[in-house]
Each structure stands twice: as C-alpha cells, then as structure tokens.
Write an enzyme that holds these catalytic residues in place. Structure first.
Site, PDB file in Angstrom:
ATOM      1  N   GLU A  36       1.123  -1.155  -0.031  1.00 13.69           N
ATOM      2  CA  GLU A  36       0.079  -0.024   0.153  1.00 13.69           C
ATOM      3  C   GLU A  36       0.893   1.096  -0.113  1.00 13.69           C
ATOM      4  O   GLU A  36       1.777   1.429   0.919  1.00 13.69           O
ATOM      5  CB  GLU A  36      -0.922  -0.045   1.185  1.00 13.69           C
ATOM      6  CG  GLU A  36      -1.941   1.195   1.255  1.00 13.69           C
ATOM      7  CD  GLU A  36      -2.770   1.203   2.496  1.00 13.69           C
ATOM      8  OE1 GLU A  36      -2.766   0.294   3.286  1.00 13.69           O
ATOM      9  OE2 GLU A  36      -3.379   2.250   2.329  1.00 13.69           O
ATOM     10  N   ARG A 261       5.894 -12.869   9.435  1.00  7.95           N
ATOM     11  CA  ARG A 261       6.332 -11.356   9.173  1.00  7.95           C
ATOM     12  C   ARG A 261       7.692 -11.483   9.971  1.00  7.95           C
ATOM     13  O   ARG A 261       8.111 -12.070  10.743  1.00  7.95           O
ATOM     14  CB  ARG A 261       5.630 -10.391   9.532  1.00  7.95           C
ATOM     15  CG  ARG A 261       5.044 -10.233  11.204  1.00  7.95           C
ATOM     16  CD  ARG A 261       3.876  -9.255  11.049  1.00  7.95           C
ATOM     17  NE  ARG A 261       4.171  -7.913  10.890  1.00  7.95           N
ATOM     18  CZ  ARG A 261       3.640  -7.113   9.735  1.00  7.95           C
ATOM     19  NH1 ARG A 261       2.438  -7.742   9.375  1.00  7.95           N
ATOM     20  NH2 ARG A 261       3.898  -5.853   9.366  1.00  7.95           N
ATOM     21  N   LYS A 271       4.222   0.574  10.068  1.00  2.84           N
ATOM     22  CA  LYS A 271       4.291   2.018   9.051  1.00  2.84           C
ATOM     23  C   LYS A 271       3.640   2.956   9.856  1.00  2.84           C
ATOM     24  O   LYS A 271       4.251   4.363   9.761  1.00  2.84           O
ATOM     25  CB  LYS A 271       3.741   1.707   7.862  1.00  2.84           C
ATOM     26  CG  LYS A 271       4.574   0.911   6.567  1.00  2.84           C
ATOM     27  CD  LYS A 271       4.186   1.170   5.527  1.00  2.84           C
ATOM     28  CE  LYS A 271       3.080   0.300   5.054  1.00  2.84           C
ATOM     29  NZ  LYS A 271       2.597  -0.026   3.542  1.00  2.84           N
TER      30      LYS A 271
END
Ligand code: ATP
Ligand code: MG
Length: 568
Positions: A36, A261, A271
C-alpha cells in the site's frame, strides 16, 4: 543439477513444487508484491519482496508489482516512487507488470453489483459504531443488521447513489451477506465499500466509495491471474473471506498462503510508527540511516547483497519470531568485508609529533586496499612528522593487556614505521593534548629487520595531508530489544535511544578519500564500515558509520554451538 539446489528452501516452495507436479495451475507460477503506498518500504517488506520475486525466478514464473492503493487518505505519489526505487534497488524486476488496484475500481464495482443481484450483498445504514456493536465478539454472536433484508432493487439503487455521491461519509456501507453468527468475525457480514469523499492520488475525484482490503485484495489477485497469493500470518483468518468472495463470483481463484512476518530486535516495523518517527522529527526523514527502511539502510551503506543474504538466513516460516538485529549486522559486515576498500581515518584525534623525523620531509607508503581481494591492489598514503592517532590508542597508565601506545612503549603504525612514545604533553587541565615519539627508519613498511616484535598496530593519518570529514556514528534507534516494552501509559517513543546519533565533526581522514562519491563504502581500519553520505558536496565530506567491526552475532553463534555440545 545437484539435489541440494532442487530441494525446497521452505514450505511455500514445497507447495509450489507439489502444484507443478499435479498441474494445478497448468505449470504457472505467478506471484505479486502488493504494497500500500502509504509509507516507505522497510526491511520486513524486503523479506516479502525477495520471497515473491525469488519464487517467480526460481520456478520460471512471474512476479507483479502492484500498488494496493485503496485508501486515498493515507496514500501519496511520493510513496509510489520510493517503493519502485527500493524494489529495483533490491534487484527485483517487475518488467512490464506494474499495476494499481485503483485501475480495477470499475471492475470491482461491477462485481459488487453482481453480488447484490445474487442477494449476497446489501447496503447497510448502521453507523460505524453500531456496525461494531452488532458484530458481537469472539464469545458472543453478532446480530443481523436491520437493513440486511432490503430488496435487491433497493440495494442496487442505494449502491448506485452511494457511488454518485448522494450520501455523506460514514452514513452507509455495502456489506457482504454471510453469517452474523459465524465463529470467524471476519465472516460476519464484512464491509465491502465505505463512503469517503476524498480525492485519490490516481483517480482524482472519480470515486467517493472505496473498497475495503478484504474485498479488494482477492479481486486484484484474480484479475492479475496470480497463482500463489503470499501474505503475512495476520491474514490467516481472513482467508475464508478471501475464498468466499472469489467463490461467489466464479472467477480465477488464487491460493492464499501465509508466512511469518519479519520482526527485529531494537526495531519498530509498523508503518504507522515509522510515519510518526518521521513526522515528529525523531529522525531526519524516511531515509535516516537509523530507520529500518530500505532507503535508510541504503543511505547507511548497506548493500542489496547483504539484505538478500540476511533474508535468506532468516528463512520463511509459519510461526512468528523476533530476529536478533545482530544477524542483520553480521550479514552487512560479511558482505562489506569482501568488497569495501580499506582506508585510514581517525575519529577522536590525538596529535603525535615524531621528533626524529625531519621537519619538511614527507613520503608515501604503500597500503593494501583490501586483504580479502588481492585484485584491489595498493595505494599510497602520505607520512610526515606530524600525525593523528586515535585517542583510545594511547594510555598513560596502560592496564594489563593494553598493547597499544603508552609512555616508553613501541608500536607499529600500520604500513609505516615502529614508533616509541617518548613524551606526553598536557594542557593546564591535565589532559593529554599531544604525544612525542621517535621512529625507527629501519622499520619502513612495518617490519623490523632485526626481527624485533611489537604487540600493537595502530592506524594514523598524516596531519599535513589529512582531509577533514564529519562522521555520523549510528546506534540502535531504541535502547530496548523490544521497543514496545514500556511502563503503563507510555509508548515505544519512551524507548528512543538518545545516543542513536553521535556526530564527530572534522575527523582527519587520509587524502585518497578526496575522490570518494556519495554511496561509496569503505572500511576505516580498526573502526568499522563507513559510507559517503549524499550530504557530501562541494568539498565537504560526510560519512555514515554502517556498522562497527565487532561481530556480536559470531560470538553468539559460537556460544550457542558450545552450549549445544554434548557433555563428556
Ligand atoms: P501496516 O504496517 O500498515 O500493517 P504493511 O507493512 O502490512 O502495513 P503493506 O504495504 O500492506 O504494508 O505490505 C505489503 C506487503 O509486505 C504485504 O504482503 C505484507 O504482508 C508484507 N509485509 C509487511 N510487513 C512485513 C514484515 N514485517 N515481514 C514480512 N512481510 C511484510
Ligand atoms: Mg498491510
């Protein structure tokens, strides 16, 4: 091919190998990396990028770069450009396959209409708070929305008017009609579209309804004919919904596969937090060398090869863990050790005067550029009567096992001569400001013809020839291995390390560095690896310390090996 090369490196490769055997996707392997564009990429993304592009490469397939740009409020063109730069820097090539989810909005809309027509989606007028309340909890089933049984005609009309901009933000949603008592909360009539009167960085004002991640993502994968849709573990319980949407639409249906992850000690990877660090100026920007961003690592002097090796060693697993940042530093060091030319520079200078060296004389000595790489050759370093050495390399009162310079002691100046300390000059405060030494001309190059040995070798820079550089020393951005480990009422920012950046202005460095360009990497002998910062311009030299030479990972590994050795 040797068997080891064919062996699957992880469970995802095993799935692909099995699929290729059964012909599930007609021999195709097609993955994607779907960021994104709401921030810069970090080292966790690197793991995902290398995995997705790596699988495509290994199995003769393809990998797309796709921007999952479905939330206009947080997304920007700047991020799109930075992401492209970073993926390329890692050595990954999407060829002509650069896609944007926003290009699919019309198709997604058509599919939403199709679900409404099939009685599988409805327009709901509950507010966001009510929607949450009706949803229930893990232990309590949800309740049906009072709007759940609207007629197909009414739903079609309202959805069209949602798109036309007739309703304010948050007043209505389009929801999938699944099961409000489903044990998986994601299946309780999830929202597919929300109203958001916000311009999009690519579609402008064309849309005021935007698709939610769970609705959009599978469709994007389907449109692009993806075979293996790889994502992180937190999406595991979204998979039933991913599958449900694609099943209802009877379209190409990729397989979603989840992996763990990457988490790193002393590092935040969300983020949202990285954006906060930038906005609140705890760091100088997204590419601050203390950031775990790819642009930060690049500016720090890390090579793509080091990131690749790190990700290879971390591997791909199905359970979450936290990787020791020392492993990353180890990989950086190992790579730079092979490639970085050696130079001499002094971080905390102490002046040395060689009393028996003629005042106006100088000479050039041969120094080896890289002992790991004979092809790198040698260079000349100038020597004269006045030098700088590292303050730490002198002790007036040396402890045991200190083999460097001390009064009356002889050491080797790297590539130059043996010198003996004959005097210490102090200022009024009693601090050492200068050393007096004598040198032995017979030891030119660093060896004594009489076979005499010295225990210490130290680096130095000729005072008359030195260039001056500003050196930035970086340490972990957080002072705790887990930055989120904070007292009640505080957050990760309480763990910011006040020593994470130390600037040493005007450090003497050898003159060969006069031609160094931003991005060039060096080993400063005995000190660490350093990289020329882009702030260097017009004769100003700025270095970032990439890593020190101290390999804590190797020590750790050695200890682990010793501990796992059976008793005897
Ligand atoms: P957020 O921090 O807002 O959750 P994100 O880091 O997941 O966002 P995306 O842009 O959605 O950001 O990520 C793109 C891809 O990178 C996704 O497939 C995601 O699973 C993967 N990814 C993100 N963070 C990591 C990580 N720490 N380790 C491995 N893969 C990651
Ligand atoms: Mg995400």
């Amino acid at each position: 091919m040797p068997e080891a090369e064919n062996a699957p490196a992880n469970f995802i490769e095993q799935i692909i190998i099995d699929d290729l055997k059964t012909g599930k996707w007609a021999g195709r392997v097609h993955t994607r990396f779907p960021p994104e564009p709401n921030g810069y990429l970090h080292i966790g993304h690197a793991k995902s990028i290398l995995l997705n592009f790596g699988l495509a490469e290994k199995f003769g397939g393809k990998c797309n770069l796709r921007f999952d740009d479905t939330n206009p409020v947080k997304e920007e063109e700047e991020y799109v450009e930075s992401i492209k730069r970073d993926v390329r820097w890692l050595g990954c090539d999407w060829e002509d396959r650069l896609y944007f989810a926003s290009d699919y909005f019309e198709q997604m809309y058509a599919w939403a209409v199709q679900l409404i027509e099939a009685g599988k989606a409805y327009v709901c007028d509950l507010s966001p708070e009510q929607t949450r309340e009706y949803r229930g909890t893990l232990t309590r089933p949800g309740r049906n929305s009072p709007y759940r049984d609207r007629s197909i005609e009414e739903n079609l009309d309202l959805f069209k008017r949602m798109r036309a901009g007739e309703f304010p933000d948050g007043s209505r949603t389009l929801r999938a009609k699944i099961d409000m008592a489903h044990p998986n909360l994601n299946m309780r009539d999830p929202v597919m579209y929300r109203i958001l009167h916000a311009p999009h960085h690519r579609t402008g004002d064309a849309w005021c309804i935007y698709p939610m991640y769970d609705w959009a993502h599978g469709l994007e994968d389907s449109i692009e004919n993806i075979t293996h849709s790889i994502c992180t573990l937190e999406f595991e319980n979204h998979r039933p919904l991913y599958d449900w949407f694609l099943d209802q639409l009877h379209v190409h249906h990729p397989q979603q596969i989840e992996f763990a992850r990457l988490n790193l000690t002393y590092t935040v990877m969300s983020k949202r937090k990285l954006l906060e660090l930038v906005r609140e100026r705890h760091v100088a920007g997204w590419d601050d060398p203390r950031m775990p961003t790819i642009s930060g690592l690049r500016r720090r002097g890390v090579t793509p090869a080091a990131v690749r090796e790190f990700c290879r060693r971390v591997g791909v697993a199905k359970f979450d863990s936290v990787i020791d940042i020392a492993l990353l530093e180890h990989c950086i060091r190992a790579d730079l050790n092979k490639t970085a030319p050696r130079v001499m520079g002094v971080l905390r200078p102490l002046k040395v005067v060689i009393e028996n060296y003629p005042e106006n004389q100088d000479e050039e000595l041969d120094a080896i550029n890289n002992p790991e790489d004979p092809a790198a050759g040698t260079r000349k370093v100038p020597f004269c009567r006045e030098l700088y050495i590292e303050r730490d390399d002198f002790r007036e009162d040396p402890p045991r096992k200190f083999f460097r310079l001390a009064p009356g002691r002889e050491v080797r100046l790297r590539y130059a001569y043996f010198v003996t300390c004959t005097g210490v000059i102090k200022n009024e405060a009693g601090q050492t400001v200068e050393l007096r030494c004598t040198y032995d001309p017979a030891t030119r190059g660093g060896d004594a013809p009489d076979g005499r040995k010295v225990k210490g070798t130290i680096h130095w820079v000729s005072a008359r020839h030195a260039l001056r550089a500003d050196v930035r020393l970086y340490d972990h951005l957080f002072s705790k291995p887990d930055p989120d480990d904070v007292p009640e009422g505080q957050d990760y920012r309480a763990n910011l390390n006040p020593q994470s950046l130390v600037v040493l202005p005007g450090c003497p460095v050898e003159p060969s560095l006069g031609t160094a360009q931003p991005g060039d990497r060096f080993q400063f002998e005995r000190l660490g690896y350093f990289c020329v910062d882009p702030d260097s311009a017009g004769g100003r030299l700025v270095f970032n310390r990439t890593v020190t030479l101290r390999d804590t990972w190797s020590k750790l590994e050695k200890k682990m090996r010793e501990n796992s050795r059976p008793e005897h």
